[in-house]
Design a protein around this motif. Structure first.
Motif, PDB file in Angstrom:
ATOM      1  N   ASP A   1     134.397  -5.663  58.990  1.00 45.22           N
ATOM      2  CA  ASP A   1     135.714  -6.026  59.491  1.00 45.22           C
ATOM      3  C   ASP A   1     136.721  -4.923  59.651  1.00 45.22           C
ATOM      4  O   ASP A   1     137.041  -4.373  58.563  1.00 45.22           O
TER       5      ASP A   1
ATOM      6  N   GLN B   1     142.004 -19.022  61.929  1.00 48.05           N
ATOM      7  CA  GLN B   1     142.661 -18.627  60.781  1.00 48.05           C
ATOM      8  C   GLN B   1     143.883 -19.326  60.901  1.00 48.05           C
ATOM      9  O   GLN B   1     144.890 -18.948  61.453  1.00 48.05           O
TER      10      GLN B   1
ATOM     11  N   SER C   1     140.777 -15.341  50.246  1.00 45.73           N
ATOM     12  CA  SER C   1     141.488 -15.301  49.019  1.00 45.73           C
ATOM     13  C   SER C   1     140.783 -15.431  47.919  1.00 45.73           C
ATOM     14  O   SER C   1     140.458 -14.781  46.970  1.00 45.73           O
TER      15      SER C   1
HETATM   16  C1  LIG Z   1     143.785  -9.680  50.319  1.00 46.44           C
HETATM   17  C2  LIG Z   1     143.405  -9.975  51.732  1.00 46.44           C
HETATM   18  C3  LIG Z   1     143.228  -8.987  52.615  1.00 46.44           C
HETATM   19  C4  LIG Z   1     143.001  -9.317  53.810  1.00 46.44           C
HETATM   20  N1  LIG Z   1     142.885  -8.405  54.719  1.00 46.44           N
HETATM   21  C5  LIG Z   1     142.281  -8.596  55.986  1.00 46.44           C
HETATM   22  C6  LIG Z   1     141.809  -7.652  56.991  1.00 46.44           C
HETATM   23  O1  LIG Z   1     141.942  -6.367  56.634  1.00 46.44           O
HETATM   24  N2  LIG Z   1     141.137  -7.932  58.211  1.00 46.44           N
HETATM   25  C7  LIG Z   1     140.992  -9.122  58.583  1.00 46.44           C
HETATM   26  O2  LIG Z   1     140.529  -9.393  59.411  1.00 46.44           O
HETATM   27  N3  LIG Z   1     141.384 -10.451  57.754  1.00 46.44           N
HETATM   28  C8  LIG Z   1     142.154 -10.020  56.429  1.00 46.44           C
HETATM   29  N4  LIG Z   1     142.520 -11.029  55.561  1.00 46.44           N
HETATM   30  C9  LIG Z   1     142.162 -12.311  56.328  1.00 46.44           C
HETATM   31  C10 LIG Z   1     140.859 -12.918  55.839  1.00 46.44           C
HETATM   32  O3  LIG Z   1     140.063 -12.347  56.625  1.00 46.44           O
HETATM   33  C11 LIG Z   1     140.873 -14.344  55.767  1.00 46.44           C
HETATM   34  O4  LIG Z   1     140.981 -14.797  57.481  1.00 46.44           O
HETATM   35  C12 LIG Z   1     141.615 -15.183  55.146  1.00 46.44           C
HETATM   36  O5  LIG Z   1     141.794 -14.854  53.735  1.00 46.44           O
HETATM   37  C13 LIG Z   1     141.038 -16.471  55.146  1.00 46.44           C
HETATM   38  O6  LIG Z   1     141.910 -17.418  54.323  1.00 46.44           O
HETATM   39  P1  LIG Z   1     141.942 -17.830  52.804  1.00 46.44           P
HETATM   40  O7  LIG Z   1     142.834 -16.571  52.446  1.00 46.44           O
HETATM   41  O8  LIG Z   1     142.610 -19.005  52.657  1.00 46.44           O
HETATM   42  O9  LIG Z   1     140.503 -17.722  52.349  1.00 46.44           O
HETATM   43  C14 LIG Z   1     142.817 -10.545  54.346  1.00 46.44           C
HETATM   44  C15 LIG Z   1     142.979 -11.678  53.210  1.00 46.44           C
HETATM   45  C16 LIG Z   1     143.240 -11.386  51.963  1.00 46.44           C
HETATM   46  C17 LIG Z   1     143.361 -12.346  51.016  1.00 46.44           C
END
Ligand SMILES: Cc1cc2nc3c(=O)[nH]c(=O)nc-3n(C[C@H](O)[C@H](O)[C@H](O)COP(=O)(O)O)c2cc1C
Ligand SMILES: Cc1cc2nc3c(=O)[nH]c(=O)nc-3n(C[C@H](O)[C@H](O)[C@H](O)COP(=O)(O)O)c2cc1C
Lengths: 369, 369
Positions: free
Chosen positions: A67, A186, A242
């Protein structure tokens, strides 16, 4: 839990895991899911190379992805110094005052911040891609917009599927027009940069907007029941970020932060611009409160805010200054209450999914089936 | 679509419909769901009597319920005049200025506002109950807190189940302690007063918090896929409010408002204090923007704000002043794109539910079943 997409990628479960940690990514794929390594923090190509080598050595030949963060709006010929110069002194002073108020120690001379702007710039994302395309990645995901056409073409030449995150059906349609293969829808409840529309509403909207392209549901998923719900909404799989933060394989470098995550409830996050200048869901802390306070100076736009707070965030993390210590995380944090291995988490997800399907079948009067 | 709760209430489908319109409530119950009439706008007991008589005559003996608004915090011995006196002149001036800016005509002398404070006061809710308990209602729901113990006892004596809306597991537990029978877990995406936690996360949290009490999932539900999702999350049924607003039986008194609802997307709502002083999801309009503007005077707390804007809202609705015209509605408004009968909506919901169950069974490898 097999969908067309999981079959195409050769994984047992349609569970995609975003994580900044190579050990977590490898463990997700080994458990039968699809690990996706977040590359944004790799500012040096060699570091990414080292971690991809590590993954290759530990993933038992399972498929995985990468990613990157390529903002939709390209900033040409702007250096970090140019951006630095755009930050008002009053904002710098606010950072200094807030850190002083909590007695946050300085970084030692030469200690790098984990949050440099460079990871958000297209040159850096491209250098990450140059590295990654030498590895057998199966998926390339992009946050914050559709990837540029040449990147999509380059991925497709190598048989790499391209995914992009979307917070609305409109974004999802833009991605489709850009030729991507998978939309990650998302929802508002997700950790990280996220929009206003909740997964319950967003998932079917995105599914219908881009059909027959597959949609992965992201945001608020941390149990088999939620996986079943996402699939009922029409998703071809789920994308979790998460939940992995409190797995044994995650390396947050901060026992205090892990403790905060384990203790937090679903109401303890906030969607704030404090981290990057764009709304991102994260633990609510006295740091986010300071930025969101209407009597404060307010946040700056991306990429200024990220640059402004980079060192401060590093200092808070390094010295584990509890009231200020945070991380991106979604509302599912309320259910992250113990440290378990990725495999144990996975077993729970798949067992819970089967139980949820049984449960819905009973309600639908198909219990004999 | 049968759960223990739907069996207990003797309804074919575990679909509960909140609506301010008697004709919609009756049609929901006739279609095999459970209609719940919102009572907040009935300030005169005789009006409620008239409409319950109408329902009795049109519901073919099917079960139905009533929803009252009893705020958790009791305001003893405070009259409307007392509350009026607490409203700052600057806020009254802001209302006048905003209405003048859009050329909103005055109400004729003696024209009552549809949004008097009285409907929010406990005496009025109690007078509604005095009327309602003479009718064979099967369910009494309360917004904004647990109903008082004597009301719960009175309902239980008559075999009436008591439900209460909750925006967090903590609220749900309070309701359980107050002896209620059903928790309506209402997510962030819902129309009306709502909290920050999205349905995807809230539903299973509430289910686990109050088990074995049944939970109804509310917020963001407008299709059979979303019903299947809510049931997968552990709910014993769903509670829909927005979807009925554009049914043929609904009586919004405003073709312009219906047009706005049909045209709105899922991103066109806002959670604003503009209507009552507590955050409520509604269409985003230039009226909500004016109240949410950081350069404006901001909103007043409940019940002041509701009283302050009561006449203004009536004028905007009566004269259909398009840029200001709004209503409580949830993010599912993006899927409310044509006017259909309640029966047609219901047929869609139940057909879509069966398809979603088939779909999940295929993914779970139970397609032969
Ligand atoms: C600590 C953290 C860092 C994240 N950094 C990115 C990132 O760099 N690129 C990205 O596409 N999504 C990032 N996300 C979003 C995740 O790809 C994902 O869409 C999201 O965590 C999904 O929802 P959830 O947190 O309820 O599982 C991040 C999420 C978290 C929790
Ligand atoms: C126009 C409108 C008025 C509402 N008024 C009330 C009310 O008086 N009492 C109540 O308990 N809930 C009220 N609600 C909330 C509904 O009971 C229900 O929880 C909500 O609409 C569910 O989410 P949905 O809008 O996504 O279907 C209202 C909702 C709408 C759309």
């Amino acid at each position: 839990m097999q969908t067309e997409l999981s079959k195409q990628l050769g994984v047992e479960h349609a569970v995609f895991g975003f994580t900044p940690f190579p050990a977590v990514a490898a463990a997700i794929s080994r458990a039968g899911g699809f690990g996706v390594l977040g590359a944004v923090r790799y500012t040096a190509p060699d570091d990414l190379k080292r971690d991809l080598d590590w993954i290759e050595a530990h993933i038992d030949g399972r498929p995985y992805g990468l990613d990157v963060v390529m903002p939709a709006k390209k900033v040409e010929g702007v250096t970090e110094a140019d951006v630095e110069a755009m930050i008002p002194d009053s904002h710098r002073q606010f950072v200094r005052d807030t850190l002083a108020k909590y007695g946050v120690p300085e970084l030692a001379e030469g200690e790098a911040s984990g949050w440099r702007i460079t990871g958000w710039m297209e040159q850096v994302a491209r250098s990450q891609l140059d590295v990654a395309f030498d590895y057998p990645i199966r998926l390339l995901a992009n946050a914050l917009g559709s990837p540029p056409p040449d990147v999509v073409a380059r991925a497709h030449e190598r048989g790499v599927l391209v995914a992009a995150l979307a917070g609305s059906a409109r974004h999802a349609l833009k991605h489709k027009a850009a030729g991507i293969d998978i939309v990650v829808a998302q929802g508002y409840e997700a950790g990280g940069h996220t929009g206003e529309i909740a997964s319950m509403v967003l998932t079917p909207e995105a599914v219908d907007a881009v059909a027959p392209l597959p949609v992965l549901a992201a945001g608020g998923i941390g149990s088999g029941r939620q996986i079943a719900a996402a699939l009922a909404l029409g998703a071809q799989g789920v994308w979790l970020g998460s939940l992995w933060l409190t797995t044994a394989e995650a390396d947050l470098h901060s026992p205090a932060l892990t403790r905060k995550l384990l203790a937090a409830g679903s109401g303890d996050t906030v969607r704030s611009r404090a981290l990057t200048g764009k709304p991102a869901r994260q633990l609510r802390t006295e740091w986010t409160d300071a930025w969101d306070d209407p009597h404060g100076p307010g946040t700056l736009p991306m990429p200024l805010q990220g640059l402004l707070v980079a060192d401060a965030v590093s200092r808070i993390q390094k010295y584990e200054v509890d009231p200020l210590l945070g991380t991106p995380v979604g509302q599912i944090v309320g259910r992250m209450n113990d440290v378990r291995s990725v495999q144990a988490v996975f077993d729970d997800l798949t067992r819970g999914f089967e139980q949820a399907v049984d449960h819905v079948n009973r309600i639908a009067g198909r219990s004999g089936q």
